[in-house]
Design an enzyme around this catalytic site. Structure first.
Site, PDB file in Angstrom:
ATOM      1  N   ASP A  12       0.862  -1.181   0.000  1.00  0.00           N
ATOM      2  CA  ASP A  12       0.000   0.000   0.000  1.00  0.00           C
ATOM      3  C   ASP A  12       0.901   1.236   0.000  1.00  0.00           C
ATOM      4  O   ASP A  12       2.138   1.127  -0.166  1.00  0.00           O
ATOM      5  CB  ASP A  12      -1.000  -0.042   1.163  1.00  0.00           C
ATOM      6  CG  ASP A  12      -0.340   0.215   2.516  1.00  0.00           C
ATOM      7  OD1 ASP A  12       0.903   0.343   2.578  1.00  0.00           O
ATOM      8  OD2 ASP A  12      -1.069   0.292   3.519  1.00  0.00           O
ATOM      9  N   HIS A  13       0.297   2.407   0.215  1.00  0.00           N
ATOM     10  CA  HIS A  13       1.108   3.636   0.167  1.00  0.00           C
ATOM     11  C   HIS A  13       2.197   3.638   1.241  1.00  0.00           C
ATOM     12  O   HIS A  13       3.279   4.164   1.037  1.00  0.00           O
ATOM     13  CB  HIS A  13       0.203   4.873   0.315  1.00  0.00           C
ATOM     14  CG  HIS A  13      -0.623   4.823   1.572  1.00  0.00           C
ATOM     15  ND1 HIS A  13      -1.663   3.935   1.730  1.00  0.00           N
ATOM     16  CD2 HIS A  13      -0.550   5.528   2.727  1.00  0.00           C
ATOM     17  CE1 HIS A  13      -2.207   4.110   2.940  1.00  0.00           C
ATOM     18  NE2 HIS A  13      -1.544   5.067   3.559  1.00  0.00           N
ATOM     19  N   CYS A  60       3.226  -3.073   4.006  1.00  0.00           N
ATOM     20  CA  CYS A  60       2.444  -1.878   4.335  1.00  0.00           C
ATOM     21  C   CYS A  60       3.244  -1.113   5.392  1.00  0.00           C
ATOM     22  O   CYS A  60       4.449  -1.331   5.528  1.00  0.00           O
ATOM     23  CB  CYS A  60       1.020  -2.226   4.758  1.00  0.00           C
ATOM     24  SG  CYS A  60       0.861  -3.196   6.251  1.00  0.00           S
ATOM     25  N   THR A  83       3.105  -1.153   8.734  1.00  0.00           N
ATOM     26  CA  THR A  83       3.566  -2.028   9.813  1.00  0.00           C
ATOM     27  C   THR A  83       3.669  -3.484   9.382  1.00  0.00           C
ATOM     28  O   THR A  83       4.261  -4.296  10.099  1.00  0.00           O
ATOM     29  CB  THR A  83       2.552  -2.005  10.977  1.00  0.00           C
ATOM     30  OG1 THR A  83       1.278  -2.428  10.447  1.00  0.00           O
ATOM     31  CG2 THR A  83       2.426  -0.615  11.577  1.00  0.00           C
ATOM     32  N   GLY A  84       3.050  -3.848   8.291  1.00  0.00           N
ATOM     33  CA  GLY A  84       2.972  -5.253   7.862  1.00  0.00           C
ATOM     34  C   GLY A  84       1.796  -5.978   8.502  1.00  0.00           C
ATOM     35  O   GLY A  84       1.451  -7.098   8.107  1.00  0.00           O
ATOM     36  N   ILE A  85       1.170  -5.338   9.491  1.00  0.00           N
ATOM     37  CA  ILE A  85       0.124  -6.027  10.269  1.00  0.00           C
ATOM     38  C   ILE A  85      -1.147  -6.225   9.434  1.00  0.00           C
ATOM     39  O   ILE A  85      -1.684  -7.331   9.342  1.00  0.00           O
ATOM     40  CB  ILE A  85      -0.199  -5.241  11.563  1.00  0.00           C
ATOM     41  CG1 ILE A  85       1.032  -5.232  12.474  1.00  0.00           C
ATOM     42  CG2 ILE A  85      -1.396  -5.851  12.280  1.00  0.00           C
ATOM     43  CD1 ILE A  85       0.914  -4.302  13.679  1.00  0.00           C
ATOM     44  N   GLY A  86      -1.612  -5.139   8.817  1.00  0.00           N
ATOM     45  CA  GLY A  86      -2.831  -5.255   8.010  1.00  0.00           C
ATOM     46  C   GLY A  86      -2.661  -6.278   6.900  1.00  0.00           C
ATOM     47  O   GLY A  86      -3.533  -7.121   6.659  1.00  0.00           O
ATOM     48  N   HIS A 135       9.984 -23.817   9.747  1.00  0.00           N
ATOM     49  CA  HIS A 135       9.032 -24.459  10.644  1.00  0.00           C
ATOM     50  C   HIS A 135       7.582 -24.302  10.187  1.00  0.00           C
ATOM     51  O   HIS A 135       6.764 -25.168  10.448  1.00  0.00           O
ATOM     52  CB  HIS A 135       9.154 -23.877  12.056  1.00  0.00           C
ATOM     53  CG  HIS A 135      10.396 -24.347  12.761  1.00  0.00           C
ATOM     54  ND1 HIS A 135      10.623 -24.151  14.098  1.00  0.00           N
ATOM     55  CD2 HIS A 135      11.491 -25.009  12.295  1.00  0.00           C
ATOM     56  CE1 HIS A 135      11.795 -24.671  14.428  1.00  0.00           C
ATOM     57  NE2 HIS A 135      12.345 -25.185  13.352  1.00  0.00           N
ATOM     58  N   ARG A 142       8.266 -33.133  11.944  1.00  0.00           N
ATOM     59  CA  ARG A 142       7.205 -32.792  12.898  1.00  0.00           C
ATOM     60  C   ARG A 142       6.522 -31.477  12.538  1.00  0.00           C
ATOM     61  O   ARG A 142       5.360 -31.250  12.874  1.00  0.00           O
ATOM     62  CB  ARG A 142       7.762 -32.745  14.317  1.00  0.00           C
ATOM     63  CG  ARG A 142       8.760 -31.637  14.569  1.00  0.00           C
ATOM     64  CD  ARG A 142       9.302 -31.740  15.984  1.00  0.00           C
ATOM     65  NE  ARG A 142      10.121 -30.594  16.322  1.00  0.00           N
ATOM     66  CZ  ARG A 142      11.368 -30.408  15.889  1.00  0.00           C
ATOM     67  NH1 ARG A 142      11.916 -31.289  15.079  1.00  0.00           N
ATOM     68  NH2 ARG A 142      12.047 -29.340  16.252  1.00  0.00           N
ATOM     69  N   HIS A 143       7.264 -30.624  11.810  1.00  0.00           N
ATOM     70  CA  HIS A 143       6.667 -29.347  11.402  1.00  0.00           C
ATOM     71  C   HIS A 143       5.593 -29.575  10.343  1.00  0.00           C
ATOM     72  O   HIS A 143       4.609 -28.841  10.285  1.00  0.00           O
ATOM     73  CB  HIS A 143       7.745 -28.403  10.882  1.00  0.00           C
ATOM     74  CG  HIS A 143       8.833 -28.188  11.886  1.00  0.00           C
ATOM     75  ND1 HIS A 143       8.608 -27.573  13.089  1.00  0.00           N
ATOM     76  CD2 HIS A 143      10.138 -28.550  11.886  1.00  0.00           C
ATOM     77  CE1 HIS A 143       9.721 -27.561  13.793  1.00  0.00           C
ATOM     78  NE2 HIS A 143      10.671 -28.158  13.078  1.00  0.00           N
TER      79      HIS A 143
HETATM   80  C1  RB5 Z   1      -1.461   3.054   6.470  1.00  0.00           C
HETATM   81  O1  RB5 Z   1      -1.339   4.279   7.102  1.00  0.00           O
HETATM   82  C2  RB5 Z   1      -1.188   1.914   7.444  1.00  0.00           C
HETATM   83  O2  RB5 Z   1      -2.245   1.777   8.335  1.00  0.00           O
HETATM   84  C3  RB5 Z   1      -0.974   0.627   6.669  1.00  0.00           C
HETATM   85  O3  RB5 Z   1       0.089   0.812   5.808  1.00  0.00           O
HETATM   86  C4  RB5 Z   1      -0.578  -0.602   7.479  1.00  0.00           C
HETATM   87  O4  RB5 Z   1       0.364  -0.313   8.435  1.00  0.00           O
HETATM   88  C5  RB5 Z   1      -1.678  -1.406   7.994  1.00  0.00           C
HETATM   89  O5  RB5 Z   1      -1.493  -2.388   8.697  1.00  0.00           O
END
Ligand code: RB5
Length: 332
Positions: free
Chosen positions: A177-178, A234, A236-239, A267, A301-302
């Site tokens: 994403d951006h 992204c 944080t990589g979380i989304g 693993h 096992r993995h």
């Molecule tokens: C965008 O501002 C941010 O929320 C997105 O890039 C990402 O971190 C979501 O997990």
């Protein structure tokens, strides 16, 4: 297609162990593994090398017995860029490995002890060191050469079998994403250097967009076999990881250090790497990517554990049980 990449052998002076290892490895590849590994570049360097020193006469003699000519070899001092540019750095001793990591601290994911490669889960011991033959008899050099040959055979077998996420002909689906866009371009370059074919799902600017719109096409390309694996970036990589992991068949791993990236492959058989461009810098991101690309699922096992996840996904698709499959707790 032959895998590409750089293997760098490192010892201290670059006059015996590492040039012998490089010569023996080149020879082994050309004799037995050229189809799988013929695209590898092989080099050597020393952590305390005196530039331009020739190989020791004993090393030259021992290699000559095998038809290998080390007479033109000249020692090279190990530089940080040599470490960064290599895909696998293989040292003779733990002290040399520490020295390489002192030079390039973020390179932990691709610097290994030659006799402890691929690394196991225990700590390496003295039996994993290749001792220094300098000042010893030609017979000791001969023993070192045999020790190297044995270890190199294991290295070649491992590299040849890598379901190589980084080898030539591999298709990688990429999306950002951006927030991830600034990192995407550089990492695509790294992938291209590995001869990967890129399926770029965007985005192509820093204009705000929604991460699910990028994560879903990448995850689906992986799940449907149009790509061998995926890279999602992204802020944080979380989304990205949340969305990708909703797609059955995808095992997305959010990793910000080379160790986790390697473990995600070994693993968890991860097939999507997620990164947060606002969390790590481009140098570390590249190391994380390289670790992910050069590791292989360990199975055993993995595999049993990953199979439980697959079974859960399959049962949901067919209206199966509402909870995850339960099984005996396995140690380890
Ligand atoms: C965008 O501002 C941010 O929320 C997105 O890039 C990402 O971190 C979501 O997990």
């Amino acid at each position: 297609m032959a895998k590409t990449g750089r293997v760098l052998f490192v010892c201290t002076g670059n006059t015996c162990r590492s040039p012998m290892a490089a010569a023996l490895f080149r020879h082994l590849v050309s004799e037995e593994w050229s189809r799988e590994l013929g695209g590898l570049e092989v080099a050597s360097a020393g952590t305390a090398a005196l530039e331009g020193m020739p190989a020791s006469p004993e090393a030259v003699a021992v290699m000559a017995r095998r038809g290998l000519d080390l007479s033109a070899h000249r020692a090279r001092r190990l530089l940080p860029e040599m470490v960064r540019e290599a895909n696998w750095v293989l040292t003779m001793t733990e002290a040399q490995r520490s020295e390489v990591l002192r030079l390039v601290p973020e390179a932990g994911g691709h610097v290994f002890l030659l006799k402890y490669f691929p690394p196991g889960e225990d700590e390496p011991g003295p039996e994993h060191e290749v001792g220094d033959p300098v000042g010893k008899s030609e017979e000791v050099y001969e023993q070192v050469a045999r020790e190297l040959e044995q270890a190199l055979r294991r290295v070649a077998g491992y590299l040849a079998e890598l379901d190589c996420l980084g080898g030539g002909g591999v298709r990688v689906a990429v999306g950002a994403d951006h927030g991830g866009f600034p990192l995407k371009k550089g990492l695509i370059e790294v992938l291209r250097q590995q001869d990967a074919e890129i399926l770029d799902f965007g985005t192509d600017s820093e204009e705000a967009c929604d991460y699910p719109d990028l994560a879903l096409p990448v995850a689906r390309a992986v799940a449907e076999g149009r790509a061998d694996w995926g890279l999602l970036i992204c802020g944080t990589g979380i989304g990205m990881s949340m969305v990708a992991n909703k797609v059955p068949g995808v095992r997305a791993a959010l990793c910000h250090d080379p160790y986790s990236a390697r473990m995600a492959r070994e693993h968890n058989d991860a097939n999507v790497l997620c990164l947060g461009a606002r969390v790590i810098g481009p140098g570390l991101a590249e190391e994380v990517l390289r670790s992910f690309m050069t590791a292989r699922f360990a199975g055993g096992r993995h595999a049993r554990r990953v199979d439980k996840l697959r079974a859960w996904e399959a049962s949901r698709g067919t209206g199966g049980p509402a909870g995850p499959p339960v099984g005996g707790q396995a140690p380890g």
